[in-house]
Scaffold this motif. Structure first.
Motif, PDB file in Angstrom:
ATOM      1  N   TRP A 383     135.872  85.740  51.222  1.00  5.84           N
ATOM      2  CA  TRP A 383     134.403  85.241  51.253  1.00  5.84           C
ATOM      3  C   TRP A 383     134.097  84.962  52.727  1.00  5.84           C
ATOM      4  CZ3 TRP A 383     136.951  84.562  46.862  1.00  5.84           C
ATOM      5  CH2 TRP A 383     136.337  84.849  45.620  1.00  5.84           C
ATOM      6  N   THR A 384     133.115  85.513  53.339  1.00  3.87           N
ATOM      7  CA  THR A 384     132.785  85.197  54.697  1.00  3.87           C
ATOM      8  C   THR A 384     131.220  84.594  54.854  1.00  3.87           C
ATOM      9  OG1 THR A 384     134.292  86.861  55.731  1.00  3.87           O
ATOM     10  CG2 THR A 384     132.781  85.866  57.121  1.00  3.87           C
ATOM     11  N   ASN A 385     131.164  83.404  55.600  1.00  7.35           N
ATOM     12  CA  ASN A 385     129.730  82.771  55.370  1.00  7.35           C
ATOM     13  C   ASN A 385     129.034  83.380  56.666  1.00  7.35           C
ATOM     14  OD1 ASN A 385     127.436  81.480  55.071  1.00  7.35           O
ATOM     15  ND2 ASN A 385     128.458  79.463  55.783  1.00  7.35           N
ATOM     16  N   HIS A 386     128.085  84.158  56.512  1.00  6.84           N
ATOM     17  CA  HIS A 386     127.211  84.649  57.691  1.00  6.84           C
ATOM     18  C   HIS A 386     125.854  83.959  58.007  1.00  6.84           C
ATOM     19  CE1 HIS A 386     129.950  88.282  58.455  1.00  6.84           C
ATOM     20  NE2 HIS A 386     129.898  88.216  57.254  1.00  6.84           N
ATOM     21  N   ASP A 387     125.610  82.908  57.113  1.00  4.61           N
ATOM     22  CA  ASP A 387     124.568  82.067  57.146  1.00  4.61           C
ATOM     23  C   ASP A 387     124.815  81.164  58.462  1.00  4.61           C
ATOM     24  OD1 ASP A 387     122.492  83.243  55.624  1.00  4.61           O
ATOM     25  OD2 ASP A 387     123.155  82.157  53.922  1.00  4.61           O
ATOM     26  N   ASP A 388     123.514  80.681  58.695  1.00  2.00           N
ATOM     27  CA  ASP A 388     123.312  79.448  59.574  1.00  2.00           C
ATOM     28  C   ASP A 388     123.654  78.148  58.736  1.00  2.00           C
ATOM     29  OD1 ASP A 388     123.359  80.922  61.778  1.00  2.00           O
ATOM     30  OD2 ASP A 388     121.196  80.869  62.237  1.00  2.00           O
ATOM     31  N   ILE A 389     123.673  78.260  57.644  1.00  2.00           N
ATOM     32  CA  ILE A 389     123.973  77.010  56.814  1.00  2.00           C
ATOM     33  C   ILE A 389     125.320  77.033  56.118  1.00  2.00           C
ATOM     34  CG2 ILE A 389     122.966  76.051  54.656  1.00  2.00           C
ATOM     35  CD1 ILE A 389     121.217  75.045  56.545  1.00  2.00           C
ATOM     36  N   PRO A 390     125.712  75.923  55.830  1.00  2.00           N
ATOM     37  CA  PRO A 390     127.197  75.848  55.100  1.00  2.00           C
ATOM     38  C   PRO A 390     127.069  76.290  53.746  1.00  2.00           C
ATOM     39  CG  PRO A 390     126.487  73.828  55.800  1.00  2.00           C
ATOM     40  CD  PRO A 390     125.548  74.543  56.487  1.00  2.00           C
ATOM     41  N   HIS A 391     128.054  76.711  53.232  1.00  2.00           N
ATOM     42  CA  HIS A 391     128.112  77.084  51.831  1.00  2.00           C
ATOM     43  C   HIS A 391     129.541  76.906  51.331  1.00  2.00           C
ATOM     44  CE1 HIS A 391     124.155  78.828  51.938  1.00  2.00           C
ATOM     45  NE2 HIS A 391     124.467  79.666  52.715  1.00  2.00           N
ATOM     46  N   ASN A 392     129.549  77.059  49.989  1.00  2.00           N
ATOM     47  CA  ASN A 392     131.136  76.954  49.463  1.00  2.00           C
ATOM     48  C   ASN A 392     131.255  77.956  48.135  1.00  2.00           C
ATOM     49  OD1 ASN A 392     130.033  75.337  47.343  1.00  2.00           O
ATOM     50  ND2 ASN A 392     132.164  74.622  47.220  1.00  2.00           N
ATOM     51  N   VAL A 393     132.173  78.119  47.693  1.00  2.00           N
ATOM     52  CA  VAL A 393     132.709  79.003  46.693  1.00  2.00           C
ATOM     53  C   VAL A 393     133.130  78.323  45.672  1.00  2.00           C
ATOM     54  CG1 VAL A 393     133.571  81.250  45.745  1.00  2.00           C
ATOM     55  CG2 VAL A 393     132.860  80.825  48.400  1.00  2.00           C
ATOM     56  N   GLU A 394     132.461  77.956  44.459  1.00  2.00           N
ATOM     57  CA  GLU A 394     133.012  77.242  43.470  1.00  2.00           C
ATOM     58  C   GLU A 394     133.073  77.936  42.029  1.00  2.00           C
ATOM     59  OE1 GLU A 394     134.066  73.117  42.324  1.00  2.00           O
ATOM     60  OE2 GLU A 394     133.498  73.948  44.333  1.00  2.00           O
ATOM     61  N   SER A 395     134.181  78.014  41.429  1.00  2.00           N
ATOM     62  CA  SER A 395     134.256  78.496  40.252  1.00  2.00           C
ATOM     63  C   SER A 395     133.662  77.850  39.104  1.00  2.00           C
ATOM     64  CB  SER A 395     135.918  78.984  39.959  1.00  2.00           C
ATOM     65  OG  SER A 395     136.087  79.010  38.647  1.00  2.00           O
ATOM     66  N   THR A 396     132.600  78.323  38.275  1.00  2.00           N
ATOM     67  CA  THR A 396     132.322  77.731  37.282  1.00  2.00           C
ATOM     68  C   THR A 396     133.442  77.081  36.024  1.00  2.00           C
ATOM     69  OG1 THR A 396     131.914  79.587  35.880  1.00  2.00           O
ATOM     70  CG2 THR A 396     130.142  78.842  37.535  1.00  2.00           C
ATOM     71  N   ARG A 397     134.422  77.846  36.298  1.00  2.00           N
ATOM     72  CA  ARG A 397     135.427  77.407  35.138  1.00  2.00           C
ATOM     73  C   ARG A 397     136.631  76.376  35.979  1.00  2.00           C
ATOM     74  NH1 ARG A 397     136.821  83.233  33.684  1.00  2.00           N
ATOM     75  NH2 ARG A 397     138.662  82.425  33.009  1.00  2.00           N
ATOM     76  N   LYS A 398     136.162  76.367  37.039  1.00  2.00           N
ATOM     77  CA  LYS A 398     137.195  75.256  37.953  1.00  2.00           C
ATOM     78  C   LYS A 398     138.647  76.033  38.224  1.00  2.00           C
ATOM     79  CE  LYS A 398     134.993  71.187  36.370  1.00  2.00           C
ATOM     80  NZ  LYS A 398     134.025  71.088  37.200  1.00  2.00           N
ATOM     81  N   ILE A 399     138.446  77.246  38.225  1.00  2.00           N
ATOM     82  CA  ILE A 399     139.878  77.908  38.654  1.00  2.00           C
ATOM     83  C   ILE A 399     140.022  78.041  40.073  1.00  2.00           C
ATOM     84  CG2 ILE A 399     140.980  80.187  38.762  1.00  2.00           C
ATOM     85  CD1 ILE A 399     139.323  80.878  36.017  1.00  2.00           C
ATOM     86  N   PHE A 400     138.957  78.153  41.142  1.00  2.00           N
ATOM     87  CA  PHE A 400     139.080  78.064  42.253  1.00  2.00           C
ATOM     88  C   PHE A 400     138.049  77.365  42.966  1.00  2.00           C
ATOM     89  CE2 PHE A 400     137.244  82.133  41.108  1.00  2.00           C
ATOM     90  CZ  PHE A 400     136.085  81.951  41.904  1.00  2.00           C
ATOM     91  N   SER A 401     138.150  76.631  44.387  1.00  2.00           N
ATOM     92  CA  SER A 401     137.276  75.966  45.000  1.00  2.00           C
ATOM     93  C   SER A 401     137.503  75.966  46.447  1.00  2.00           C
ATOM     94  CB  SER A 401     137.132  74.501  44.418  1.00  2.00           C
ATOM     95  OG  SER A 401     136.220  73.612  45.132  1.00  2.00           O
TER      96      SER A 401
END
Length: 438
Positions: A383-401
């Motif tokens: 995953w690569t963030n191209h926005d000017d705002i920070p984001h994250n990637v959060e698994s709804t099943r808590k498998i990855f964060s």
């Protein structure tokens, strides 16, 4: 990047934008009105009387409201640490806001900061904000924004966990206090954001709010403040609070309720019965008017126009009459008529989805693309963030964060087993995606 032109309507022009919304989850009667002042540079005094708001131009007042018992200033969305093209020096524009406060003809009793003090919840960002606001010589009262609780709110509570009357804030930072006959309630609706959801108060905070208000007479004026609006400004962008209807129900018996919010970086005002809603401009950067761009986010305007779209709100309370006069003024003090400003809109995600390799996801325009993404088990996705705002990637099943990803930062995860893996951005939970392995 394509250019999006948006006309900013002056409040006194006849062609105001009246947006009548359908009934939504906040329980507000949509026969009421919504006046979007977008980024209007004119300072306005809003006076509430018997549940009806009236306005006058700031330039026609210029002094503290007659017979006002006290006043306070609202600032919001300082985003200390942000340094992208929309504003490469947010400390300078916060200093300009401070200069406006210091130049007021009356010293405010205190300042309310309605969240997003910082951009990434870093200690250095909190330190810089503290040093700047000390120069006002005025006490500051805070509620957090989603950018202040990236570390689960630990630093925010360590620094700002005390209430103005010397007590300790409850839960994730909610509290109340009394000042000159007015009851102030600070709510937190940014610490339990769910996938695809808006702001959320939660059961524990709602129970506390009900108990807190029970002890107050219905004649007591209320000022309620939080980061995300407590009314459904634009649910498509997550601009609202899922369970605000219950909170507002506790306030129905009060004769005068004023709700102050930030988050959307522009002035919007609405009156419904006894409740007057008011959102504030940012001191950092503007955002598009609801629905006028593909997505929310920092909006770049010409450098000479930036301080016309940033500002503060000065609030006066008139004891006995229960009037709250809200004066919104820009950092430049501009009172210009209609003007054209441009923003750099992000690329459409539909076309961007094909520019990445199959095992990559582009974070842009407040969305994940492509989604769903189908891969073979054992594939590593980036995953690569191209926005000017920070984001994250959060698994709804808590498998990855992932950690919080600033612009151009990446996160990788290998999907070893077949299955469906839904995920979302914890900072902006309306952003959802899915990986299908197998």
């Amino acid at each position: 990047m394509r250019q999006l032109e948006t006309t900013v309507k002056h409040q006194e022009e006849k062609k105001e934008q009246d947006m009548i919304l359908s009934e939504s989850a906040d329980g507000i009667d949509r026969r009421g009105f919504l006046k979007c002042m977008a980024w209007a540079g004119t300072g306005l005094v809003w006076t509430m009387s018997a549940g009806v708001a009236s306005s006058s131009v700031l330039a026609r007042t210029g002094k503290k409201a007659a017979n006002a018992s006290f006043s306070f200033v609202q600032i919001s969305d300082s985003h200390i640490g942000f340094d992208k093209p929309a504003n490469t020096d947010v400390s300078a524009t916060l200093q300009a806001a401070i200069a406006r406060i210091q130049a007021l003809p009356h010293k405010p009793d205190f300042i309310l900061h309605t969240g997003d003090l910082t951009h990434l919840s870093k200690p250095t960002e909190f330190d810089a904000l503290d040093q700047l606001l000390k120069s006002t010589g005025v006490d500051v009262v805070y509620v957090p924004g989603e950018h202040d609780v990236i570390d689960n709110g630990r630093q925010f509570l360590e620094r700002y966990g005390q209430t103005p009357d010397g007590g300790r804030k409850k839960g994730s930072g909610w509290f109340s206090f009394d000042h000159s006959g007015v009851h102030f309630v600070g709510l937190v609706n940014v610490t339990d954001l769910k996938p695809g959801g808006m702001g959320n108060l939660g059961h524990e905070q709602l129970e506390w709010l009900e108990d807190d208000l029970k002890a107050k007479s219905s004649s007591t004026p209320l000022v309620v403040f939080a980061h995300v609006p407590l009314w459904a400004v634009y649910p498509q962008w997550g601009w609202g609070t899922d369970d605000s209807a219950q909170a507002l129900a506790y306030m129905k018996r009060f004769g005068s309720v004023t709700v102050l919010n930030g988050h959307i970086h522009q002035i919007m005002q609405k009156v419904e019965g006894n409740v007057s809603f008011h959102t504030a401009m940012s001191t950092a950067f503007p955002q598009p008017a609801p629905g006028s761009a593909p997505a929310p986010g920092p909006m770049k305007v010409p450098a000479e126009k930036l301080r016309d779209v940033l500002g503060i709100a000065d609030v006066n309370y008139i004891k006995g009459e229960h009037h709250l006069a809200i004066v919104s003024s820009t950092l430049s003090g501009a009172a210009a008529a209609s003007q054209m400003v441009s923003s750099e809109a992000h690329q459409d995600t539909a076309s961007a989805a094909h520019s990445e390799a199959p095992a990559s996801v582009k974070i842009d325009n407040f969305s994940f693309s492509p989604t769903p993404l189908r891969v073979q088990p054992g594939t590593t996705i980036t995953w690569t963030n191209h926005d000017d705002i920070p984001h994250n990637v959060e698994s709804t099943r808590k498998i990855f964060s992932s950690p919080v990803l600033d612009t151009n930062q990446t996160f990788k995860f290998t999907f070893k087993e077949a299955g469906e893996y839904p995920y979302f951005c914890k900072l902006h939970p309306r952003m959802t995606g899915k990986v299908i392995a197998g």
